[in-house]
Write a protein that holds these residues in place. Sequence first.
Motif, PDB file in Angstrom:
ATOM      1  N   ALA A 187      88.278  23.759  33.242  1.00 30.47           N
ATOM      2  CA  ALA A 187      88.384  24.412  34.307  1.00 30.47           C
ATOM      3  C   ALA A 187      87.185  24.832  35.211  1.00 30.47           C
ATOM      4  CB  ALA A 187      89.257  25.790  34.096  1.00 30.47           C
ATOM      5  N   PHE A 227      86.783  27.445  37.135  1.00 30.42           N
ATOM      6  CA  PHE A 227      86.622  28.737  36.766  1.00 30.42           C
ATOM      7  C   PHE A 227      87.900  29.368  36.420  1.00 30.42           C
ATOM      8  CE2 PHE A 227      87.642  28.854  41.259  1.00 30.42           C
ATOM      9  CZ  PHE A 227      88.606  30.021  41.361  1.00 30.42           C
ATOM     10  N   SER A 228      87.836  30.617  35.587  1.00 27.45           N
ATOM     11  CA  SER A 228      89.188  31.179  35.021  1.00 27.45           C
ATOM     12  C   SER A 228      89.142  32.533  35.503  1.00 27.45           C
ATOM     13  CB  SER A 228      89.037  30.933  33.533  1.00 27.45           C
ATOM     14  OG  SER A 228      89.299  29.620  33.206  1.00 27.45           O
ATOM     15  N   SER A 239      94.334  34.300  32.567  1.00 24.97           N
ATOM     16  CA  SER A 239      94.989  33.032  31.993  1.00 24.97           C
ATOM     17  C   SER A 239      95.004  31.992  32.921  1.00 24.97           C
ATOM     18  CB  SER A 239      96.289  33.515  31.220  1.00 24.97           C
ATOM     19  OG  SER A 239      97.007  34.132  32.325  1.00 24.97           O
ATOM     20  N   PHE A 240      94.645  32.130  34.180  1.00 22.81           N
ATOM     21  CA  PHE A 240      94.611  31.331  35.185  1.00 22.81           C
ATOM     22  C   PHE A 240      93.393  30.526  35.190  1.00 22.81           C
ATOM     23  CE2 PHE A 240      93.634  30.299  39.737  1.00 22.81           C
ATOM     24  CZ  PHE A 240      94.669  29.220  39.950  1.00 22.81           C
ATOM     25  N   ASP A 241      93.515  29.246  35.210  1.00 24.13           N
ATOM     26  CA  ASP A 241      92.514  28.102  35.058  1.00 24.13           C
ATOM     27  C   ASP A 241      92.696  27.531  36.508  1.00 24.13           C
ATOM     28  OD1 ASP A 241      91.831  28.932  32.630  1.00 24.13           O
ATOM     29  OD2 ASP A 241      92.871  27.069  31.998  1.00 24.13           O
ATOM     30  N   THR A 260      91.399  24.356  38.430  1.00 22.23           N
ATOM     31  CA  THR A 260      90.963  22.914  38.075  1.00 22.23           C
ATOM     32  C   THR A 260      90.322  22.325  39.078  1.00 22.23           C
ATOM     33  OG1 THR A 260      93.092  22.080  38.091  1.00 22.23           O
ATOM     34  CG2 THR A 260      92.462  23.294  36.085  1.00 22.23           C
TER      35      THR A 260
END
Length: 264
Positions: A25, A27-28, A31-33, A35
Amino acid sequence: MIALTLPAQEGGTFTPPGVSSHLPAIFSIGSFDFTKQMLLVLLSVVLIAWFFIAAGRKGQLVPGRLQFAGEMGYNFVRNSVAKDVIGGKDFVKYVPLLFTLFFFILVNNIYGAIPILQLPSFSHVGGTYLLAIVVYVIWISAGVRRNGVKFFKMAVVPSGVPWPILPLVVPIEIISNFVVRPMTHSLRLFATMLSGHLIVLIAGSGIEFLLAQEGFLLKGTSLLVLIGAVAMYMLEALIMVLQAYVFTLLTAIYIEGAIHADSH
């Protein structure tokens, strides 16, 4: 994507060339990546909007190159897809949808042929599922608006079929129209983008592996692999364009079948 090519060492184990199709990823947030594929999708929206806004800004009677390219792209979708398939006056309201689908898919596919980017956005199945769901909802809604609730009967009960075999035909039509159709619509785009891209990646990995070996014969073989990789690269570029057209064309066919279900 990262290519891995490790030559065998004396007393060690052999690791064959391969590729990794999962990118880390950018950045994160929790729990959200976020991509690279998401970034490319957002970039495609900006590029498409910029191009057609710039192409239509002046609107000259004798179009320049940019305006001509924009008008040619629009007319292709409007006349060769929407008008030819849906026909009548019904096609006009669906031109924006088909136009958006074609160029959105086209740009995101072409990423795979651009050095450095080299990643078709729809090589990830999530994006194709989302597009297929949007189309699925639209063509069913179009059928219901035109024909009412009886659209569902028209879609699963073919005209002219003798009633004794309807118990056999109706389940097949339900599965074909409401299950298989959206699945194949999405997976066709995903599978062609992923497979073509992986073939080129594996060929590149194989070239690196052969060049790392000792001996003129193996190093020379890498040239043959390179020739094959270039040919596959050109074929993949052609498929990128064709798949954008095929997805849009099938969408038009589904919509036409829904709004004219009473004549099928």
